[in-house]
Design an enzyme around this catalytic site. Sequence first.
Site, PDB file in Angstrom:
ATOM      1  N   ALA A 173       0.821  -1.421   0.082  1.00  0.00           N
ATOM      2  CA  ALA A 173       0.228   0.250  -0.346  1.00  0.00           C
ATOM      3  C   ALA A 173       1.455   1.507  -0.136  1.00  0.00           C
ATOM      4  CB  ALA A 173      -0.627   0.003   1.248  1.00  0.00           C
ATOM      5  N   ARG A 208      16.066 -16.530 -11.242  1.00  0.00           N
ATOM      6  CA  ARG A 208      14.180 -16.612 -10.895  1.00  0.00           C
ATOM      7  C   ARG A 208      13.910 -16.998  -9.719  1.00  0.00           C
ATOM      8  NH1 ARG A 208      10.880 -17.528 -14.971  1.00  0.00           N
ATOM      9  NH2 ARG A 208      11.012 -19.742 -15.153  1.00  0.00           N
ATOM     10  N   ASN A 249       8.698 -14.615  -3.326  1.00  0.00           N
ATOM     11  CA  ASN A 249       8.215 -14.153  -3.047  1.00  0.00           C
ATOM     12  C   ASN A 249       7.040 -15.200  -2.007  1.00  0.00           C
ATOM     13  OD1 ASN A 249       7.065 -11.734  -4.535  1.00  0.00           O
ATOM     14  ND2 ASN A 249       8.476 -12.360  -5.740  1.00  0.00           N
ATOM     15  N   GLY A 304       1.037  -8.202  -7.783  1.00  0.00           N
ATOM     16  CA  GLY A 304       2.693  -8.569  -7.777  1.00  0.00           C
ATOM     17  C   GLY A 304       2.915  -9.396  -8.259  1.00  0.00           C
ATOM     18  N   ASN A 305       4.251  -9.435  -8.963  1.00  0.00           N
ATOM     19  CA  ASN A 305       5.433 -10.542  -9.596  1.00  0.00           C
ATOM     20  C   ASN A 305       6.111 -11.336  -9.058  1.00  0.00           C
ATOM     21  OD1 ASN A 305       3.964  -9.724 -12.487  1.00  0.00           O
ATOM     22  ND2 ASN A 305       5.324  -8.128 -12.170  1.00  0.00           N
ATOM     23  N   ASP A 308      -1.884  -6.225 -19.757  1.00  0.00           N
ATOM     24  CA  ASP A 308      -1.720  -6.972 -21.092  1.00  0.00           C
ATOM     25  C   ASP A 308      -2.632  -6.801 -22.289  1.00  0.00           C
ATOM     26  OD1 ASP A 308       1.209  -7.733 -19.712  1.00  0.00           O
ATOM     27  OD2 ASP A 308      -0.183  -9.390 -19.152  1.00  0.00           O
ATOM     28  N   HIS A 341       1.853 -13.837 -17.215  1.00  0.00           N
ATOM     29  CA  HIS A 341       2.131 -12.309 -16.789  1.00  0.00           C
ATOM     30  C   HIS A 341       3.707 -12.324 -17.400  1.00  0.00           C
ATOM     31  CE1 HIS A 341       2.171  -8.029 -16.514  1.00  0.00           C
ATOM     32  NE2 HIS A 341       2.788  -7.972 -15.865  1.00  0.00           N
TER      33      HIS A 341
HETATM   34  P1  NAI Z   1       6.927  -0.773  -5.028  1.00  0.00           P
HETATM   35  O1  NAI Z   1       7.929  -1.010  -5.094  1.00  0.00           O
HETATM   36  O2  NAI Z   1       7.074   0.437  -5.602  1.00  0.00           O
HETATM   37  O3  NAI Z   1       6.006  -0.832  -4.009  1.00  0.00           O
HETATM   38  C1  NAI Z   1       6.001  -2.031  -3.733  1.00  0.00           C
HETATM   39  C2  NAI Z   1       5.580  -1.947  -1.764  1.00  0.00           C
HETATM   40  O4  NAI Z   1       5.045  -3.878  -1.720  1.00  0.00           O
HETATM   41  C3  NAI Z   1       6.317  -1.603  -1.041  1.00  0.00           C
HETATM   42  O5  NAI Z   1       5.786  -0.759   0.046  1.00  0.00           O
HETATM   43  C4  NAI Z   1       6.986  -2.930   0.112  1.00  0.00           C
HETATM   44  O6  NAI Z   1       7.224  -2.525   1.248  1.00  0.00           O
HETATM   45  C5  NAI Z   1       5.694  -3.396  -0.164  1.00  0.00           C
HETATM   46  N1  NAI Z   1       5.959  -4.931   0.455  1.00  0.00           N
HETATM   47  C6  NAI Z   1       6.682  -5.949  -0.088  1.00  0.00           C
HETATM   48  N2  NAI Z   1       6.704  -6.941   0.631  1.00  0.00           N
HETATM   49  C7  NAI Z   1       5.332  -6.502   1.218  1.00  0.00           C
HETATM   50  C8  NAI Z   1       5.015  -8.020   2.223  1.00  0.00           C
HETATM   51  N3  NAI Z   1       5.183  -9.088   2.497  1.00  0.00           N
HETATM   52  N4  NAI Z   1       3.267  -7.202   2.245  1.00  0.00           N
HETATM   53  C9  NAI Z   1       2.896  -6.075   2.315  1.00  0.00           C
HETATM   54  N5  NAI Z   1       3.703  -5.135   1.303  1.00  0.00           N
HETATM   55  C10 NAI Z   1       4.891  -5.011   1.365  1.00  0.00           C
HETATM   56  O7  NAI Z   1       6.543  -1.692  -6.853  1.00  0.00           O
HETATM   57  P2  NAI Z   1       5.250  -1.611  -6.947  1.00  0.00           P
HETATM   58  O8  NAI Z   1       5.679  -0.953  -8.892  1.00  0.00           O
HETATM   59  O9  NAI Z   1       3.901  -1.088  -6.710  1.00  0.00           O
HETATM   60  O10 NAI Z   1       4.618  -2.693  -7.999  1.00  0.00           O
HETATM   61  C11 NAI Z   1       4.448  -4.010  -7.456  1.00  0.00           C
HETATM   62  C12 NAI Z   1       4.225  -5.598  -8.066  1.00  0.00           C
HETATM   63  O11 NAI Z   1       3.146  -4.894  -9.502  1.00  0.00           O
HETATM   64  C13 NAI Z   1       5.917  -5.572  -8.831  1.00  0.00           C
HETATM   65  O12 NAI Z   1       5.959  -6.684  -8.286  1.00  0.00           O
HETATM   66  C14 NAI Z   1       5.526  -5.487  -9.900  1.00  0.00           C
HETATM   67  O13 NAI Z   1       6.267  -6.188 -10.632  1.00  0.00           O
HETATM   68  C15 NAI Z   1       4.122  -6.282  -9.878  1.00  0.00           C
HETATM   69  N6  NAI Z   1       3.528  -4.974 -11.134  1.00  0.00           N
HETATM   70  C16 NAI Z   1       2.868  -6.548 -11.917  1.00  0.00           C
HETATM   71  C17 NAI Z   1       1.721  -5.906 -12.731  1.00  0.00           C
HETATM   72  C18 NAI Z   1       1.459  -6.896 -13.416  1.00  0.00           C
HETATM   73  O14 NAI Z   1       0.385  -6.622 -14.895  1.00  0.00           O
HETATM   74  N7  NAI Z   1       0.701  -8.328 -13.325  1.00  0.00           N
HETATM   75  C19 NAI Z   1       2.110  -4.747 -13.578  1.00  0.00           C
HETATM   76  C20 NAI Z   1       3.404  -3.744 -13.108  1.00  0.00           C
HETATM   77  C21 NAI Z   1       3.862  -4.245 -12.128  1.00  0.00           C
END
Ligand code: NAI
Length: 325
Positions: free
Chosen positions: A12, A98, A105, A130-131, A159, A187
């Site tokens: 968040a 990977r 994760n 999340g990826n 996508d 994805h």
């Molecule tokens: P970001 O790095 O800006 O934010 C991620 C947040 O998740 C951070 O605030 C972090 O502290 C928090 N976090 C980490 N571990 C956590 C946990 N165990 N519990 C709760 N929060 C936790 O990243 P962003 O840009 O917001 O991207 C988030 C994810 O979405 C990434 O994995 C990214 O690769 C993925 N993504 C997926 C897409 C899709 O189409 N499926 C498209 C774009 C991004």
Amino acid sequence: MKKPVKVAITGAAGQIAYSLIFRIASGSMLGPDQPVILQLLDIPDSLEKLKGTVMEIDDCAFPLVSGVVATADPMEAFDGTDYALLVGARPRGPGMERKDLLTANGAIFVPQGKALAAKASRDVKVLVVGNPANTNALIAASAAKSLDPKQFTAMVRLDHNRAISQLATKTGVSGNDIDKIIIWGNHSSTQYPDITSTTVAGKPAKSLVDQQWIESDFIPTVQQRGAAIIKARGLSSAASAASAAVDHMRDWALGTNGKWVSMGIPSDGSYGIKPGVVYGYPVTCKDGKYEIVQGLPIDAFSRARMDATDAELREERAAIEDLLA
Ligand code: NAI
């Protein structure tokens, strides 16, 4: 006004959430008459930053926001939650393989799956952003023993939207005129954006574009769009990812009126994809449920691409098999 529903968002304090929370709070996801209680989860190190986001939510004075919870405890974040958007994930660090990424994760999605099973509404709808989103959804579903795996979905909607946009630009129409586009599989760069059944303002897409464009331009552009955005912006796509998450949940909750959308869902053998992975399929949604569009012809070109992305998902699965309950 309806009774408020609880919407949990993880990650968040991150950049996707910074767009997503405000769209949900303004009614874009569940409609202008549905109040929400926002349950925001991040890790302890990010709670100070999350406080700033909460102050901004307060400052918007959104009529639909009935409450905000900010916490680092998944049990609190998922308490009674009706919709869970799992955005927070571990990014790939320097030198990380990977398998390391998948396992790191797993350490997030196993406890979150368990917390959802313990605390969430029995009807909770879960979207993993999340990826690696598909495999994270598989891990969470497997850990959430008391919930139906079908309640866990992964986001391929970004996508799907990217594919609509590329085809609309190429054929000179608005995205609204594009129907029946599909993202099959993962994805990731092995996803298969498929326009075999697609229509553009009622005409078959394949009568308007040539095979050369599909193979050398359309498919690779959609597959590589995330990387192109990182290159241009220096950051990964955030507002468009948030918008796709809103689209995915809205359509699942409120229905698609017969329109096809793409969702990552547990494979059930449809189109030769054996059970055991979370795979992008064409679906329609009605009454809070999704159903795979059945009976589509699959030619050799599509078959090869659908199998390649399936193979990648099974490799991901093999790397985290020990985490599956
Ligand atoms: P970001 O790095 O800006 O934010 C991620 C947040 O998740 C951070 O605030 C972090 O502290 C928090 N976090 C980490 N571990 C956590 C946990 N165990 N519990 C709760 N929060 C936790 O990243 P962003 O840009 O917001 O991207 C988030 C994810 O979405 C990434 O994995 C990214 O690769 C993925 N993504 C997926 C897409 C899709 O189409 N499926 C498209 C774009 C991004």
